[in-house]
Design a protein around this motif. Structure first.
Motif, short mmCIF file in Angstrom:
data_model
loop_
_atom_site.label_atom_id
_atom_site.label_comp_id
_atom_site.label_asym_id
_atom_site.label_seq_id
_atom_site.Cartn_x
_atom_site.Cartn_y
_atom_site.Cartn_z
N SER A 53 65.83 -32.36 49.30
CA SER A 53 65.75 -31.81 50.65
C SER A 53 65.42 -30.31 50.59
O SER A 53 64.65 -29.79 51.39
CB SER A 53 67.07 -32.04 51.37
OG SER A 53 67.08 -31.38 52.58
N SER B 4 61.61 -28.16 52.09
CA SER B 4 61.33 -26.98 52.92
C SER B 4 60.44 -26.00 52.17
O SER B 4 59.59 -25.32 52.77
CB SER B 4 62.63 -26.31 53.36
OG SER B 4 63.32 -25.84 52.22
N SER C 228 69.10 -27.21 52.04
CA SER C 228 69.04 -28.65 52.28
C SER C 228 69.66 -29.02 53.61
O SER C 228 70.52 -28.33 54.14
CB SER C 228 69.74 -29.39 51.16
OG SER C 228 71.12 -29.24 51.32
N SER C 229 69.21 -30.13 54.13
CA SER C 229 69.74 -30.60 55.40
C SER C 229 70.67 -31.77 55.14
O SER C 229 70.26 -32.82 54.64
CB SER C 229 68.59 -31.02 56.30
OG SER C 229 69.00 -32.02 57.18
N SER D 213 72.16 -33.81 57.09
CA SER D 213 71.92 -35.04 57.83
C SER D 213 70.79 -35.84 57.19
O SER D 213 70.86 -37.07 57.10
CB SER D 213 71.58 -34.72 59.28
OG SER D 213 70.44 -33.92 59.34
N ASP D 214 69.76 -35.14 56.73
CA ASP D 214 68.66 -35.82 56.04
C ASP D 214 69.19 -36.55 54.82
O ASP D 214 68.85 -37.70 54.55
CB ASP D 214 67.60 -34.81 55.56
CG ASP D 214 66.77 -34.33 56.72
OD1 ASP D 214 66.97 -34.87 57.83
OD2 ASP D 214 65.94 -33.43 56.51
N ALA E 79 71.33 -39.57 55.75
CA ALA E 79 70.52 -40.66 56.29
C ALA E 79 69.79 -41.38 55.17
O ALA E 79 69.74 -42.62 55.12
CB ALA E 79 69.51 -40.11 57.30
N GLU E 80 69.25 -40.60 54.23
CA GLU E 80 68.49 -41.20 53.15
C GLU E 80 69.41 -41.95 52.20
O GLU E 80 69.08 -43.01 51.67
CB GLU E 80 67.70 -40.13 52.40
CG GLU E 80 66.67 -40.73 51.49
CD GLU E 80 65.49 -39.80 51.25
OE1 GLU E 80 64.56 -40.27 50.58
OE2 GLU E 80 65.51 -38.65 51.71
#
Lengths: 264, 92
Positions: free
Chosen positions: A95, A99, A216-217, A219-220, A223-224
């Protein structure tokens, strides 16, 4: 007076100031022509510099994309091995890379834009330099000294403005490229340090890891992770050097049917 | 009338087309006075789009001086102030 008119007056006086050095009309012509050729060379160099920077950014994008793919693979293997902690670490790092990749792609587009602008500026200047050379020879051959003064003034004002414009374009391109090179150097360091190569050290305490974590996110990642868990099935796992699973060989052995070695 | 957009070259515009763009020119000036980057960007973008739409490219191999010169599309307020001289806006 309108802004357009004021910019015109000031820009033109700045552009022409540089050409007011020679006093003899013929000298003025030759001096100006030399300056034009020098500027053309500078524009060509500028185009080459921007292209070099763009290629470097492209290389970095490729490197980071490969790294992201590797981390994705490691996360999948970790899930298969029941190591959610390692999978989360790999996805967190991935993640962070995403970016960086987005930012680099924006830089690449900006450099491409600068490159195209400079190529067009070079074409415009080239056409005017050719026209000036022809005019210069005609003036030298055809006109008396008194007439030449007027003709030279006409030729010089137009070319002076173009040179001022192209000079400004080159300067702006150099400034933008320098900014991007500084940022690109940071990415190079990131890649060279090896910090992106190994997501197996959960307690990695270097600045780069912390930076990636911050980028890093969550939530990403979550979710992954959920997606991976939902779609995973236990599988055989290899643990080559640098693999996320290398730090936990017992987890690999626990899987039983491990295919050891074989990869560098 | 010849208008140069810095970084893009020269355009031929008829006087009527230019009259229609004067309002945007004033807006740019107000935005610079107020230091309003958003208003400046919008007005500059409008003005340059107007010149490109109403004008035709001036001959590439001419040595003609422009009647008007406009900042490049990605210019900032500070850059335009520099174009106008080191002391910022010049009263006129």
């Amino acid at each position: 007076m309108s802004l357009m008119k004021r910019i015109s007056l000031i820009f033109r006086s700045k552009a022409n100031k540089a050409l007011d050095k020679a006093e003899d009309p013929r000298e003025t012509l030759d001096y100006s022509y030399q300056r034009q050729l020098e500027l053309l060379s500078k524009v060509r160099r500028g185009v080459a510099d921007v292209a070099t920077s763009r290629k470097r950014v492209e290389l970095q994008v490729n490197q980071l994309e490969q790294q992201a793919a590797k981390l994705q693979g490691q996360a999948e293997k970790a899930i298969g091995a029941g190591r959610e902690d390692l999978a989360r670490e790999a996805l967190t790092r991935k993640s962070g890379l995403a970016s960086q990749i987005t930012s680099l792609k924006e830089q690449r587009a900006a450099l491409q834009g600068e490159e195209e602008k400079l190529v067009l500026a070079q074409q415009r200047l080239q056409a005017k330099v050719e026209a000036f050379r022809t005019r210069k020879e005609t003036i030298k051959a055809t006109y008396t000294a008194a007439e030449a003064q007027t003709r030279i003034g006409e030729a010089m004002s137009g070319i002076g403005e173009e040179m001022g414009d192209v000079g400004l374009a080159i300067q702006r391109a150099e400034d933008k490229t320098a900014q991007m090179q500084a940022r690109g150097a940071a990415i190079d360091e990131l890649i060279a340090s090896g910090a992106l190569d190994d997501a197996s050290q959960l307690n990695a305490g270097d600045d780069i890891s912390r930076e990636l974590d911050a980028l890093s996110s969550d939530s990403d990642v979550e979710a992954e992770l959920a997606r991976l868990k939902a779609g995973s099935a236990p599988q055989a796992i290899e643990a080559p050097d640098g693999d996320i699973l290398a730090a936990e060989p017992e987890a690999v052995r626990a899987e039983g049917d491990s295919t050891e070695g074989g990869r560098a | 009338m010849i208008v140069r957009i810095l970084g893009e070259g020269q355009y031929d515009l008829d006087d009527h087309a230019l009259d229609a763009l004067n309002g945007l020119d004033n807006q740019i000036e107000q935005a610079i006075d107020a230091g309003d980057e958003d208003m400046f960007r919008t007005a500059l973008h409008g003005l340059l789009s107007g010149v490109r739409a109403s004008g035709t490219h001036h001959e590439l191999d001419s040595l003609d001086e422009s009647d008007l010169i406009l900042p490049p599309p990605d210019a900032t307020i500070d850059e335009v102030r520099q174009l106008l001289g080191d002391d910022g806006l010049i009263p006129g």
